[in-house]
Design a protein around this motif. Structure first.
Motif, PDB file in Angstrom:
ATOM      1  N   LYS A   1       0.836  -1.205   0.000  1.00 58.05           N
ATOM      2  CA  LYS A   1       0.000   0.000   0.000  1.00 58.05           C
ATOM      3  C   LYS A   1       0.870   1.255   0.000  1.00 58.05           C
ATOM      4  N   HIS A   2       1.909   1.242   0.789  1.00 55.21           N
ATOM      5  CA  HIS A   2       2.805   2.404   0.860  1.00 55.21           C
ATOM      6  C   HIS A   2       3.535   2.602  -0.470  1.00 55.21           C
ATOM      7  N   GLN A   3       3.939   1.512  -1.108  1.00 55.15           N
ATOM      8  CA  GLN A   3       4.595   1.627  -2.416  1.00 55.15           C
ATOM      9  C   GLN A   3       3.636   2.222  -3.433  1.00 55.15           C
ATOM     10  N   SER A   4       2.375   1.876  -3.358  1.00 58.49           N
ATOM     11  CA  SER A   4       1.365   2.433  -4.253  1.00 58.49           C
ATOM     12  C   SER A   4       1.257   3.952  -4.074  1.00 58.49           C
ATOM     13  N   VAL A   5       1.319   4.411  -2.832  1.00 58.10           N
ATOM     14  CA  VAL A   5       1.282   5.852  -2.554  1.00 58.10           C
ATOM     15  C   VAL A   5       2.507   6.534  -3.161  1.00 58.10           C
ATOM     16  N   ILE A   6       3.670   5.936  -2.983  1.00 53.84           N
ATOM     17  CA  ILE A   6       4.908   6.493  -3.547  1.00 53.84           C
ATOM     18  C   ILE A   6       4.796   6.557  -5.067  1.00 53.84           C
ATOM     19  N   ASP A   7       4.299   5.485  -5.673  1.00 58.24           N
ATOM     20  CA  ASP A   7       4.145   5.453  -7.135  1.00 58.24           C
ATOM     21  C   ASP A   7       3.195   6.545  -7.609  1.00 58.24           C
ATOM     22  N   ASP A   8       2.106   6.770  -6.859  1.00 62.09           N
ATOM     23  CA  ASP A   8       1.158   7.833  -7.212  1.00 62.09           C
ATOM     24  C   ASP A   8       1.810   9.212  -7.129  1.00 62.09           C
ATOM     25  N   PHE A   9       2.606   9.427  -6.081  1.00 63.49           N
ATOM     26  CA  PHE A   9       3.328  10.704  -5.961  1.00 63.49           C
ATOM     27  C   PHE A   9       4.251  10.910  -7.161  1.00 63.49           C
ATOM     28  N   LYS A  10       4.996   9.870  -7.517  1.00 63.50           N
ATOM     29  CA  LYS A  10       5.942   9.980  -8.642  1.00 63.50           C
ATOM     30  C   LYS A  10       5.207  10.242  -9.951  1.00 63.50           C
ATOM     31  N   LYS A  11       4.066   9.616 -10.119  1.00 67.46           N
ATOM     32  CA  LYS A  11       3.259   9.834 -11.321  1.00 67.46           C
ATOM     33  C   LYS A  11       2.791  11.292 -11.377  1.00 67.46           C
ATOM     34  N   SER A  12       2.379  11.828 -10.237  1.00 64.44           N
ATOM     35  CA  SER A  12       1.944  13.231 -10.180  1.00 64.44           C
ATOM     36  C   SER A  12       3.077  14.171 -10.563  1.00 64.44           C
ATOM     37  N   ILE A  13       4.270  13.891 -10.079  1.00 67.50           N
ATOM     38  CA  ILE A  13       5.423  14.729 -10.423  1.00 67.50           C
ATOM     39  C   ILE A  13       5.683  14.668 -11.924  1.00 67.50           C
ATOM     40  N   LYS A  14       5.651  13.470 -12.459  1.00 66.08           N
ATOM     41  CA  LYS A  14       5.892  13.294 -13.891  1.00 66.08           C
ATOM     42  C   LYS A  14       4.860  14.066 -14.713  1.00 66.08           C
ATOM     43  N   GLU A  15       3.594  13.987 -14.293  1.00 63.76           N
ATOM     44  CA  GLU A  15       2.541  14.712 -15.003  1.00 63.76           C
ATOM     45  C   GLU A  15       2.736  16.223 -14.901  1.00 63.76           C
ATOM     46  N   LEU A  16       3.140  16.693 -13.733  1.00 63.51           N
ATOM     47  CA  LEU A  16       3.355  18.133 -13.547  1.00 63.51           C
ATOM     48  C   LEU A  16       4.509  18.649 -14.397  1.00 63.51           C
ATOM     49  N   LEU A  17       5.575  17.879 -14.452  1.00 67.16           N
ATOM     50  CA  LEU A  17       6.783  18.361 -15.129  1.00 67.16           C
ATOM     51  C   LEU A  17       6.889  17.941 -16.581  1.00 67.16           C
ATOM     52  N   GLY A  18       6.358  16.802 -16.921  1.00 68.29           N
ATOM     53  CA  GLY A  18       6.566  16.298 -18.267  1.00 68.29           C
ATOM     54  C   GLY A  18       5.329  16.257 -19.127  1.00 68.29           C
ATOM     55  N   GLY A  19       4.184  16.298 -18.506  1.00 64.67           N
ATOM     56  CA  GLY A  19       2.951  16.110 -19.245  1.00 64.67           C
ATOM     57  C   GLY A  19       2.446  17.333 -19.971  1.00 64.67           C
ATOM     58  N   GLU A  20       3.033  18.464 -19.741  1.00 61.85           N
ATOM     59  CA  GLU A  20       2.517  19.694 -20.335  1.00 61.85           C
ATOM     60  C   GLU A  20       3.241  20.080 -21.624  1.00 61.85           C
TER      61      GLU A  20
ATOM     62  N   ALA B   1       7.910   9.636   2.378  1.00 69.36           N
ATOM     63  CA  ALA B   1       7.337   8.312   2.143  1.00 69.36           C
ATOM     64  C   ALA B   1       8.444   7.265   1.971  1.00 69.36           C
ATOM     65  N   ASN B   2       9.534   7.645   1.320  1.00 65.26           N
ATOM     66  CA  ASN B   2      10.664   6.725   1.156  1.00 65.26           C
ATOM     67  C   ASN B   2      11.313   6.396   2.498  1.00 65.26           C
ATOM     68  N   GLU B   3      11.390   7.389   3.391  1.00 64.87           N
ATOM     69  CA  GLU B   3      11.925   7.131   4.733  1.00 64.87           C
ATOM     70  C   GLU B   3      11.044   6.131   5.470  1.00 64.87           C
ATOM     71  N   GLU B   4       9.727   6.308   5.337  1.00 72.61           N
ATOM     72  CA  GLU B   4       8.806   5.371   5.985  1.00 72.61           C
ATOM     73  C   GLU B   4       8.899   3.984   5.355  1.00 72.61           C
TER      74      GLU B   4
END
Length: 161
Positions: free
Chosen positions: A24-43, A76-79
């Motif tokens: 579950k925690h890895q899923s949260v991390i993956d979602d965060f990374k996806k959001s960053i990618k969308e913010l920086l690369g998706g536009e 999240a990575n620390e956790e």
């Protein structure tokens, strides 16, 4: 509260909890990374010579949002490291509330580990609780049968393992 918790074998259940918590925690991390990618690369950022002031402002805002999410990823990575470090001793049974404990109260079942939204294992809902949380500070060191309060909620520890 789900009565199934009183019928589980403690050590194997704790192992399943930790494994599910890691997923579950890895899923949260993956979602965060996806959001960053969308913010920086998706536009489809344009080159600087063509960028007008409104585009620059938009891009700056996107980078700031991505940086904020990046801070959440770092936490999240620390956790996640903490969760992985718990693997060797997760099947230990505790007689007082500490890292790795499952705390069964009349209101909720807590897994002292990392901040993990409520998740389910074997039909039992469990809430991942960080040792940094104020709620944990209230239950830390308590034993089966002990009571504690947090905000306007009162808890009795019905089981602990």
């Amino acid at each position: 509260m789900n009565r199934k918790i009183f019928q589980v074998q403690h050590a194997p259940f704790k192992k399943k909890l930790l494994e599910a918590g890691i997923r579950k925690h890895q899923s949260v991390i993956d979602d965060f990374k996806k959001s960053i990618k969308e913010l920086l690369g998706g536009e489809g950022l344009v080159n600087e010579e063509e960028m007008d002031l409104s585009q620059q402002s938009f891009n700056t805002e996107q980078v700031q949002k991505a940086n904020a999410i990046g801070d959440q990823v770092a936490f999240a990575n620390e956790e996640m490291t903490l969760l992985n470090n718990m693997l060797p001793s997760i099947e230990d049974i505790h007689d007082q509330v500490t890292l790795g404990s499952v705390v069964v109260t009349e209101n909720r079942i807590f897994f002292v580990s990392a901040s993990i939204e409520e998740f389910e294992v074997d039909g039992i809902k469990v809430f991942g609780l960080s040792t940094q949380s104020p709620l944990y500070q209230e239950m830390k060191g308590k034993k089966k049968g002990d009571k504690f309060s947090f905000k306007d909620n009162h808890y009795t520890i019905l089981d602990l393992f």
